[in-house]
Design an enzyme around this catalytic site. Structure first.
Site, PDB file in Angstrom:
ATOM      1  N   HIS A 164      -3.609  -4.009   0.402  1.00  0.00           N
ATOM      2  CA  HIS A 164      -3.873  -3.453  -0.907  1.00  0.00           C
ATOM      3  C   HIS A 164      -4.760  -2.224  -0.658  1.00  0.00           C
ATOM      4  CE1 HIS A 164      -2.665  -7.297  -3.070  1.00  0.00           C
ATOM      5  NE2 HIS A 164      -2.588  -7.577  -1.770  1.00  0.00           N
ATOM      6  N   HIS A 219      -0.352   0.440  -5.602  1.00  0.00           N
ATOM      7  CA  HIS A 219      -0.519   0.806  -4.194  1.00  0.00           C
ATOM      8  C   HIS A 219       0.204   2.095  -3.804  1.00  0.00           C
ATOM      9  CE1 HIS A 219      -1.237  -3.746  -3.195  1.00  0.00           C
ATOM     10  NE2 HIS A 219      -2.163  -3.220  -3.977  1.00  0.00           N
TER      11      HIS A 219
END
Length: 628
Positions: A605, A561
């Site tokens: 995410h 991420h």
């Protein structure tokens, strides 16, 4: 039957045999999957029947570098206009059956589909990793990281995008980006058919994972008993618990390549795709500060492509800034120090945010046959999944992830509807693949596996893990170049836990997970904390706050991420690299279109946001060039 069809059928059957062998025998599956990757049989068919060898000095309207979620979406949308020529350049190859089978996601990080990046040794985190180096996976394949990740689809919070807009980025508020999330989505989510937050006609499949264990049912029920509502975390409110929404189609991975490129690649002669092609530099006219092409290597030979309209970097949070710096755009001290002529001084790579996780805690249960051990996959399941297309077998489990719980902590000063922590419920652990997959891909030390998980693998006792992830870290890392070698790696220092407060948020998340385990639904299956002391934390009383703080710094884990290395914002903001139209400050005909432009760590995410960024960028580019 034609010879090509016969070859395809034969290779498909062989692939089925190999994928079963890989899942069932952990000691050889890294070798098999890497062979499938490098000389992948599906890849051989694609390359043999559709070779695309570059021609030096070719001209295209747009050159897109990188075929991840944003790059694939962008190239597909731009090439909808048959009058435009688009070159999509990718350093890796093409997906094969191993990529499409969700349960083997943990193994893909060991293959050539992953760039294989690691951080510089960390002082305050990743103590459980070899040399204190955190593994930082990024996809090197058509589809990018969407082809090797865990397929979780989570867009983010309304407040994330409103904060982007408030930071000087008009057009990026939640109400303005939601249509682009919807444009990309083809949701098949039971119970949400009428939701205004979901679309059913986009290219990207979103569905609940059809395979569900008894463990996840107990977790969802216990989360509700603890006070969390059931929610659609991609809907009106993120707070609560939900079965995971995934980018799968009928139980198979649905990557950016599968969703956007594969359906049109044979239908659009104006979209040219070049695999195994490593871009080394963006060509920029120093006098006009205009990008006009790229240099790249294909089969050890250098090529140049020229762009009539724009060069677009969609190479990801690590590779996009690397290419900018190799091309003379970046921090003046870094570039001059390694002998790269400076074209434009910008803070490329000066900021990097990431979501840090704690890999645990792990809980054992009194159930049997519920944990996703790879050796439990049966020939019947393989046949049902591969030949009958059954989407509800264990092979459709997205690496064991089954549910998400998003919650607030008391220490947070953010608004009540803005979560701080996510609990990722995984029906397994490092024991699930007997140490042959995730342990190696994540760079965990042998000692971690041997002392904490080996016995679980040997006894195959049912268990599950709650990964605790912090959404809004205060720690800021960076990226830079150590030399001017275009085929080398950038240096990556995420600086996890430089801000002590980040550890405390994860501690709060661990305590929240322990409260959920005390609920009646969890107690009915005998859920209890795995009493295995984390190596290096023996000096603390087990399960005390200081023990968990030590565990957090040891079992540190990232989920792909990383953002902000090419941060979006007004040129007056000295921390930014691109403006709200994703144009590089001070350089014409050059944009960055990927998650490196995200200015703050999102409550999500990042894969879903990458698709949105690609969709929105396509509209901005078409408007700029009056192509709509």
């Amino acid at each position: 039957m034609q010879s090509t069809q016969m070859l395809q059928l034969f290779l498909l059957l062989l692939l089925q045999l190999l994928i079963f062998t890989a899942v069932s025998h952990g000691d050889i599956n890294r070798l098999l999957l890497d062979q499938l990757n490098q000389v992948g049989l599906v890849n051989l068919i694609e390359q043999a029947t559709r070779p695309n060898v570059p021609r030096d000095l070719s001209n295209y309207d747009f050159i897109v570098i990188g075929s991840g979620a944003a790059g694939s979406a962008l190239a597909a949308r731009l090439s909808e206009n048959p009058q435009l020529s688009v070159a999509l350049i990718e350093a890796g190859g093409v997906e094969n059956l191993s990529h499409l089978t969700p349960v083997v996601a943990g193994y893909l990080q060991q293959t050539s589909s992953n760039w294989g990046y690691k951080s510089v040794p960390q002082k305050l985190s990743c103590h459980g990793m070899n040399n204190n180096e955190c593994a930082l996976p990024r996809g090197k394949i058509l589809g990018g990281t969407s082809s090797i990740n865990y397929m979780i689809y989570n867009r983010g919070n309304r407040r994330d995008f409103d904060a982007w807009a408030a930071a000087g980025n008009p057009g990026w508020s939640y109400d303005e980006v939601l249509p682009y999330f919807l444009r990309s989505e083809n949701a098949q989510l039971q119970g949400l058919e009428q939701s205004p937050y979901h679309n059913h006609s986009g290219p990207l499949s979103v569905e609940y994972v059809r395979f569900r264990s008894q463990l996840v049912d107990a977790f969802v029920e216990a989360s509700v008993e603890s006070g969390l509502p059931r929610t659609d975390y991609n809907g009106e409110s993120q707070l609560g618990v939900s079965y995971v929404q995934a980018n799968t189609l009928n139980g198979r991975r649905h990557s950016a390549y599968s969703a956007y490129i594969k359906p049109v690649r044979d239908l659009r002669s104006n979209l040219q795709i070049f695999t195994f092609s490593r871009v080394t530099r963006i060509l920029i006219d120093e006098a006009t500060k205009s990008a006009y092409g790229v240099e790249f290597h294909y089969k050890n030979k250098a090529y140049t492509f020229k762009a009539r309209k724009e060069v677009i970097l969609s190479a990801g949070t690590f590779n996009s800034p690397q290419l900018l710096m190799l091309s003379g755009i970046g921090p003046e001290d870094n570039l001059r120090g390694i002998g790269i002529p400076l074209i434009k001084a910008l803070p490329v790579g000066k900021r990097m945010f990431d979501h840090m996780c704690h890999f645990g805690p792990t809980f054992v249960t009194n159930t049997t046959g519920q944990t996703t051990f790879s050796s439990r996959v049966t020939p019947t399941e393989v046949i049902s999944y591969l030949l009958a297309g059954n989407p509800a077998t264990r092979l459709s489990s997205i690496g064991g992830v089954e549910a998400l719980a998003l919650l607030k902590t008391q220490r947070s000063d953010l608004p009540m509807d803005w979560p701080d922590i996510e609990l990722i419920m995984v029906t397994g652990s490092l024991a699930s693949d007997e140490g042959s997959g995730l342990k190696l891909g994540a760079n965990f030390k042998d000692e971690i596996y041997d002392k904490m998980y080996r016995e679980l693998a040997q006894t195959q006792q049912d268990h599950f893990t709650l990964l605790v992830m912090q959404f809004h870290p205060k720690s800021v890392g960076r990226l830079w170049l150590k030399d001017r070698n275009p085929l080398g790696w950038p240096k990556l220092d995420p600086k996890y836990f430089v801000a002590e407060e980040d550890v405390e948020y994860l501690l709060d998340g661990i305590k929240a997970s322990l409260r959920i385990i005390e609920m009646p639904a969890m107690q009915r299956i005998g859920a209890r904390l795995l009493k295995r002391t984390v190596p290096g934390c023996e000096g603390h009383q087990f399960a005390s706050d200081d023990y968990w703080r030590c565990s957090i710094r040891t079992l540190s884990y990232t989920l792909h991420h990383q953002v902000a290395t090419c941060r979006m914002g007004p040129e007056s903001d000295p921390t930014t690299v691109v403006n709200h139209q994703l144009k590089v400050h001070g350089v014409r005909k050059l944009r960055v279109v990927d998650t490196s432009i995200i200015p703050f760590p999102p409550t999500a995410h990042t894969n879903a946001a990458a698709f949105m960024i690609g969709e929105k960028a396509a509209d901005m580019i078409r408007t700029d060039w009056e192509l709509i």
